[in-house]
Scaffold this motif. Structure first.
Motif, short mmCIF file in Angstrom:
data_model
loop_
_atom_site.label_atom_id
_atom_site.label_comp_id
_atom_site.label_asym_id
_atom_site.label_seq_id
_atom_site.Cartn_x
_atom_site.Cartn_y
_atom_site.Cartn_z
N PRO A 169 73.60 34.20 84.70
CA PRO A 169 74.46 35.20 84.04
C PRO A 169 75.60 34.57 83.26
O PRO A 169 76.37 35.29 82.63
CB PRO A 169 74.98 36.02 85.23
CG PRO A 169 74.83 35.15 86.43
CD PRO A 169 73.60 34.32 86.16
N ALA A 170 75.71 33.25 83.27
CA ALA A 170 76.75 32.58 82.49
C ALA A 170 76.63 32.86 81.00
O ALA A 170 77.58 32.65 80.25
CB ALA A 170 76.69 31.08 82.74
N ILE A 171 75.48 33.34 80.55
CA ILE A 171 75.34 33.67 79.14
C ILE A 171 76.36 34.72 78.73
O ILE A 171 76.77 34.79 77.56
CB ILE A 171 73.89 34.16 78.81
CG1 ILE A 171 73.67 34.28 77.30
CG2 ILE A 171 73.60 35.49 79.51
CD1 ILE A 171 73.74 32.98 76.56
N GLY A 214 71.85 30.34 72.34
CA GLY A 214 71.04 30.87 73.43
C GLY A 214 69.98 29.88 73.85
O GLY A 214 69.73 29.67 75.05
N ALA A 215 69.35 29.25 72.87
CA ALA A 215 68.32 28.25 73.16
C ALA A 215 68.91 27.02 73.83
O ALA A 215 68.34 26.48 74.79
CB ALA A 215 67.61 27.87 71.87
N ILE A 216 70.06 26.57 73.35
CA ILE A 216 70.71 25.39 73.93
C ILE A 216 71.07 25.64 75.39
O ILE A 216 70.79 24.81 76.27
CB ILE A 216 71.97 25.03 73.12
CG1 ILE A 216 71.58 24.49 71.74
CG2 ILE A 216 72.82 24.00 73.87
CD1 ILE A 216 72.76 24.35 70.78
N LEU A 217 71.68 26.78 75.66
CA LEU A 217 72.12 27.09 77.03
C LEU A 217 70.94 27.27 77.98
O LEU A 217 71.08 27.05 79.18
CB LEU A 217 73.00 28.34 77.02
CG LEU A 217 74.37 28.15 76.36
CD1 LEU A 217 75.04 29.50 76.12
CD2 LEU A 217 75.27 27.27 77.22
N ALA A 218 69.80 27.67 77.44
CA ALA A 218 68.60 27.83 78.27
C ALA A 218 67.84 26.53 78.44
O ALA A 218 66.85 26.49 79.18
CB ALA A 218 67.69 28.91 77.68
N GLY A 219 68.25 25.47 77.74
CA GLY A 219 67.57 24.19 77.87
C GLY A 219 66.30 24.08 77.07
O GLY A 219 65.40 23.30 77.42
N ALA A 220 66.19 24.80 75.95
CA ALA A 220 64.99 24.76 75.12
C ALA A 220 64.82 23.38 74.49
O ALA A 220 65.80 22.69 74.18
CB ALA A 220 65.06 25.82 74.02
N GLU A 221 63.57 22.99 74.27
CA GLU A 221 63.28 21.70 73.63
C GLU A 221 63.56 21.79 72.13
O GLU A 221 63.64 22.89 71.55
CB GLU A 221 61.82 21.32 73.88
CG GLU A 221 61.47 21.12 75.34
CD GLU A 221 62.19 19.94 75.97
OE1 GLU A 221 62.52 18.99 75.20
OE2 GLU A 221 62.44 19.95 77.18
#
Length: 294
Positions: free
Chosen positions: A64-66, A191-198
């Motif tokens: 939920p840190a988003i 959003g992608a960075i915080l989720a760890g996306a490649e």
């Protein structure tokens, strides 16, 4: 998916979740805090935090840190609107159907309210309970998009080109990519960075955000010509009155509509490698962007 209803549902949910992140203390600075709250909660699509959350969830982010970053980007966006409306900038008296911040309060308070929102946004992001390397990269990404290389620089160029005798399509694309597109693109990318996306996934969602930003700006320019003040919630026809460089002024309405549809399609094409509910929402959002009424 009925996109308009889904957007309203998500916007209401986001507004409730970001409210606690605004300063809660009450004291001698009460007036500026009231001014900050006035503009943040004056309405709006919540498009930037909506894009951020959809991107985060598309890459399986569950923390939920988003919410911290969603609040921060809405604070940054709102600060930019407050300052854009000032007499020294676009000099608009109406925003989201209500008096602009400097009209509801005064010019000095509006400047300080914008300053407070921008600065507090970085405090909010830095407290995010997420992996520190991801937080640092996302903060840097938003700072780049909001600062002189992005939104601020784009606003400066917009002022320089206002009333100019001529401007090329490429020059206008550059201005709008900085002024409007940079923060929309950063919303998706963070959003992608915080989720760890490649990296390949980040590049795809970044391309989506960039194309969406162009489509959104063209649609805004068109609405300023064809809509009315009550529907828009801000003065209709102000672009032409102020001599702004817009797509309809340069290309005409029909060519502008065609270009907006092309950019919406480009945004959807960027998501070809993704599936799932959030990817479908982002595709539908691209269509909505060029077919909206306000």
């Amino acid at each position: 998916m009925e996109i308009r209803q889904e957007i309203k549902r998500r916007a209401a949910d986001i507004e409730a979740r970001i409210a606690p992140f605004l300063p809660q203390e009450k004291g001698f600075q009460q007036t500026v805090l009231d001014a900050m709250e006035y503009s943040v909660f004056a309405g709006g699509k919540r498009l930037r935090p909506m894009l951020m959350e959809a991107s985060y969830q598309m890459f399986d982010g569950t923390n939920p840190a988003i919410d911290d970053f969603m609040a921060a980007i809405e604070m940054i966006h709102t600060y930019s609107l407050i300052h854009d409306d000032l007499p020294a900038m676009d000099d608009d008296d109406l925003r989201r159907g209500k008096p602009s911040n400097h009209k509801a309060f005064d010019e000095a308070t509006a400047i300080l309210a914008g300053d407070g929102l921008l600065t507090d946004a970085f405090m909010v992001m830095c407290r995010t309970p997420e992996a520190p390397d991801r937080v640092l990269e996302a903060v840097s990404t938003l700072a780049l998009a909001a600062g002189s290389s992005g939104m601020v620089g784009g606003q400066e160029w917009d002022m320089i080109y206002t009333g100019a005798a001529s401007i090329t399509l490429e020059q206008m694309r550059t201005v709008h990519a900085m002024k409007t597109g940079a923060l929309l693109r950063a919303s998706c990318l963070c959003g992608a960075i915080l989720a760890g996306a490649e990296q390949p996934a980040r590049e795809a969602i970044s391309a989506y955000g960039a194309a969406l930003g162009v489509a959104f700006q063209i649609a805004d320019d068109i609405l300023d010509v064809v809509s009315d003040t009550e529907t828009l919630g801000k003065p209709a026809g102000s672009d032409e009155e102020q001599g702004k460089s817009t797509y309809p002024a340069l290309l005409g309405l029909e060519k502008s509509r065609e270009l907006a549809r092309e950019q919406a399609q480009a945004a959807q094409n960027a998501l070809a490698c993704f599936d799932g509910q959030e990817a479908d929402f982002l595709r539908a959002l691209a269509d909505y962007t060029v077919n909206r009424a306000a």
